[in-house]
Design a protein around this motif. Structure first.
Motif, short mmCIF file in Angstrom:
data_model
loop_
_atom_site.label_atom_id
_atom_site.label_comp_id
_atom_site.label_asym_id
_atom_site.label_seq_id
_atom_site.Cartn_x
_atom_site.Cartn_y
_atom_site.Cartn_z
N PHE A 235 0.83 -1.21 0.00
CA PHE A 235 0.00 0.00 0.00
C PHE A 235 0.87 1.26 0.00
N LEU A 236 1.93 1.23 0.79
CA LEU A 236 2.84 2.37 0.85
C LEU A 236 3.53 2.59 -0.49
N LEU A 237 3.80 1.50 -1.20
CA LEU A 237 4.47 1.58 -2.49
C LEU A 237 3.48 1.80 -3.64
N LYS A 238 2.18 1.93 -3.31
CA LYS A 238 1.15 2.10 -4.33
C LYS A 238 1.07 0.90 -5.27
N GLU A 239 1.29 -0.29 -4.70
CA GLU A 239 1.28 -1.51 -5.51
C GLU A 239 0.05 -2.37 -5.22
N THR A 240 -0.86 -1.89 -4.35
CA THR A 240 -2.02 -2.71 -4.00
C THR A 240 -3.12 -2.61 -5.07
N SER A 241 -3.91 -3.66 -5.12
CA SER A 241 -5.07 -3.65 -6.01
C SER A 241 -6.18 -2.82 -5.37
N GLU A 242 -7.24 -2.58 -6.12
CA GLU A 242 -8.37 -1.80 -5.59
C GLU A 242 -8.99 -2.50 -4.39
N GLU A 243 -9.08 -3.81 -4.46
CA GLU A 243 -9.64 -4.59 -3.36
C GLU A 243 -8.77 -4.50 -2.11
N GLU A 244 -7.45 -4.61 -2.32
CA GLU A 244 -6.52 -4.53 -1.19
C GLU A 244 -6.53 -3.13 -0.57
N THR A 245 -6.60 -2.10 -1.42
CA THR A 245 -6.65 -0.73 -0.93
C THR A 245 -7.88 -0.51 -0.06
N THR A 246 -9.01 -1.01 -0.48
CA THR A 246 -10.24 -0.88 0.29
C THR A 246 -10.12 -1.57 1.64
N ALA A 247 -9.48 -2.74 1.65
CA ALA A 247 -9.30 -3.48 2.90
C ALA A 247 -8.42 -2.71 3.88
N ILE A 248 -7.37 -2.09 3.35
CA ILE A 248 -6.46 -1.33 4.22
C ILE A 248 -7.15 -0.08 4.75
N GLU A 249 -7.94 0.59 3.92
CA GLU A 249 -8.65 1.79 4.37
C GLU A 249 -9.62 1.45 5.50
N LYS A 250 -10.28 0.30 5.40
CA LYS A 250 -11.17 -0.13 6.48
C LYS A 250 -10.38 -0.45 7.74
N TRP A 251 -9.23 -1.03 7.58
CA TRP A 251 -8.35 -1.36 8.72
C TRP A 251 -7.89 -0.10 9.43
N LEU A 252 -7.54 0.93 8.67
CA LEU A 252 -7.11 2.20 9.25
C LEU A 252 -8.24 2.85 10.03
N ALA A 253 -9.45 2.74 9.54
CA ALA A 253 -10.60 3.39 10.18
C ALA A 253 -11.04 2.65 11.44
N ALA A 254 -10.59 1.40 11.60
CA ALA A 254 -11.08 0.57 12.70
C ALA A 254 -10.45 0.89 14.04
N ASP A 255 -9.22 1.40 14.07
CA ASP A 255 -8.51 1.55 15.34
C ASP A 255 -7.39 2.58 15.20
N PRO A 256 -7.31 3.57 16.10
CA PRO A 256 -6.22 4.55 16.04
C PRO A 256 -4.83 3.92 16.11
N ALA A 257 -4.73 2.75 16.75
CA ALA A 257 -3.44 2.07 16.83
C ALA A 257 -2.97 1.65 15.45
N ASN A 258 -3.92 1.31 14.57
CA ASN A 258 -3.55 0.96 13.20
C ASN A 258 -3.00 2.17 12.46
N ILE A 259 -3.61 3.32 12.71
CA ILE A 259 -3.14 4.55 12.09
C ILE A 259 -1.74 4.88 12.55
N SER A 260 -1.48 4.71 13.86
CA SER A 260 -0.15 4.98 14.40
C SER A 260 0.91 4.08 13.77
#
Length: 330
Positions: A9-34
Motif C-alpha cells: 500500500f505504501l508503495l502504491k502496488e495494491t489492487s483496488e480490493e486490497e486498498t479498500t481493505a487497508i482503508e477499512k483497517w485504518l478506520a477501525a482503530d487509532p493504533a492501526n493509524i499509528s
C-alpha cells in the motif's frame, strides 16, 4: 493486516480490493493509524515519497532498509518480497501528493470518528458553599463536603469509575461484584465492591478512612487493603503505603454536624475548624500538640466553640481581623 500488504500500500502496488481493505483497517482503530504513520515517517526520511526528486532509487532503498531495520526486521523481508527487481523499488509517477493527502484525510477522519464513538464521557459534580448528597445511577450515595469536585462515568452502571479532583467525599457504595467501584485521585487508586469510606484530597495529600467493608488502595504499583477503622494518609513525599488505626470521628463532621474529638490534637482540630467555618486559625507551636476529648456542635458559632476549647485547655484566643491565634494564657 499483514506487514507485506501495508508495504504494498505504501508503495502504491495494491489492487483496488486490497486498498479498500487497508482503508477499512485504518478506520477501525487509532493504533492501526499509528502503525502506518510510523512506517510512513521512515519512508519520508528516506526520500522515497518525493515524486519529482531525482533520487538514486537503489541508494534510497538501501537507506530506507537501514532505517527500517532498527524498527522491524520482518518488515524488510516483506518489502523485499514485493519488489519486482531485487534491490530496486520503482516509483509509479502517476501517483501525486493528492493521493497521499487523501490517505491522510481518511486517517484523520477515522481517528476523529473513533474518538467521538469511544471516548468515555464523564459527568461533573461539584459542591460549592454547602454540603450536598447525591445518588449515583448504580444506587451508590455520595456526601460531598463543600468546595469539593469530582466527575463520574456517564455509563456508570457498567463503568463505575470516579475522578476526585479536590475536596472530601464520603462514599456509601452499592454492592456489585461484577462492576468494581474505582476512584482515581492523581496517582492514587481506590477500589471497592460494596463498602463505606471517606476520601479527602487536599493540599496534595490524600487520606482514605474506612467505615465498613474492605477498601483496596494502590499507589505506583503498591497495594494495601484497609478494613473498618483503618486509614492511610498519602503525601507527595510518600514512598510506601502505611495504614494505621483511625483515632477519632472528626472527619465525619460535615455529615454528622458535630466535631467528635477523642484525644484529638489541637493543630488537627484547628485545620478542621478552618474548613468548616472558612476561618484562619493559627496555633502557637508551644501548644499545637495538646489534645482534647469532647463534642462540639457545628451549628454553634466559631467563637462559641473556641471558648469551649480555651476553657478546656486553659488557653486564650485573639483576632486581628485576618487570623485567629490560639495560645497559652499569659
Amino acid at each position: 493486516m499483514t506487514d507485506e500488504l501495508l508495504i504494498k500500500f505504501l508503495l502504491k502496488e495494491t489492487s483496488e480490493e486490497e486498498t479498500t481493505a487497508i482503508e477499512k483497517w485504518l478506520a477501525a482503530d487509532p493504533a492501526n493509524i499509528s502503525e502506518f504513520l510510523e512506517l510512513e515517517k521512515i519512508w519520508e526520511r528516506s526520500q522515497l515519497l518525493a515524486p519529482k526528486s531525482p533520487v538514486d532509487e537503489t541508494k534510497a532503498w538501501l537507506n530506507f532498509k537501514e532505517k527500517l531495520s532498527k524498527k522491524e526486521k520482518p518488515l524488510i523481508q516483506a518489502i523485499e518480497n514485493t519488489m519486482p527487481i531485487k534491490g530496486v523499488i520503482p516509483m509509479k509517477r502517476k501517483y501525486t501528493w493528492i493521493n497521499i493527502a487523501a490517505v491522510f484525510v481518511l486517517m484523520i477522519g477515522a481517528l476523529i470518528f473513533y474518538e467521538v464513538l469511544t471516548t468515555e464521557k464523564y459527568m461533573e459534580l461539584a459542591a460549592n458553599q454547602e454540603v450536598i448528597v447525591q445518588k449515583l445511577p448504580d444506587g451508590s450515595e455520595l456526601t460531598m463536603n463543600k468546595k469539593s469536585a469530582l466527575s463520574y462515568a456517564s455509563e456508570f452502571k457498567k463503568d463505575r469509575s470516579i475522578r476526585l479532583d479536590s475536596g472530601e467525599v464520603f462514599f456509601n457504595v452499592a454492592p456489585d461484584k461484577s462492576h468494581p467501584f474505582i476512584i482515581e485521585v492523581d496517582e492514587v487508586s481506590v477500589k471497592v465492591v460494596g463498602t463505606s469510606f471517606n476520601v479527602k484530597h487536599m493540599n496534595q495529600q490524600t487520606e482514605v478512612i474506612v467505615e465498613s467493608g474492605i477498601v483496596k488502595v494502590s499507589l505506583k504499583g503498591e497495594t494495601i487493603n484497609l478494613v473498618a477503622g483503618e486509614r492511610v494518609l498519602i503525601k507527595p513525599s510518600s514512598t510506601q503505603l502505611l495504614k494505621e488505626q483511625n483515632q477519632d470521628q472528626l472527619y465525619n463532621y460535615y455529615r454528622t454536624k458535630v466535631f467528635a474529638l477523642k484525644n484529638t490534637e489541637l493543630w488537627k482540630l484547628a485545620n478542621v475548624l478552618n474548613e468548616a467555618y472558612d476561618a484562619n486559625i493559627k496555633v502557637d507551636p508551644a501548644i499545637r500538640n495538646l489534645s482534647l476529648t469532647t463534642t462540639l456542635k457545628q451549628n454553634a458559632t466559631l467563637d462559641y466553640n473556641l471558648e469551649i476549647i480555651c476553657q478546656s485547655l486553659n488557653l486564650t484566643y485573639s483576632s486581628n481581623g485576618k487570623e485567629i491565634l490560639l495560645s497559652n494564657k499569659k
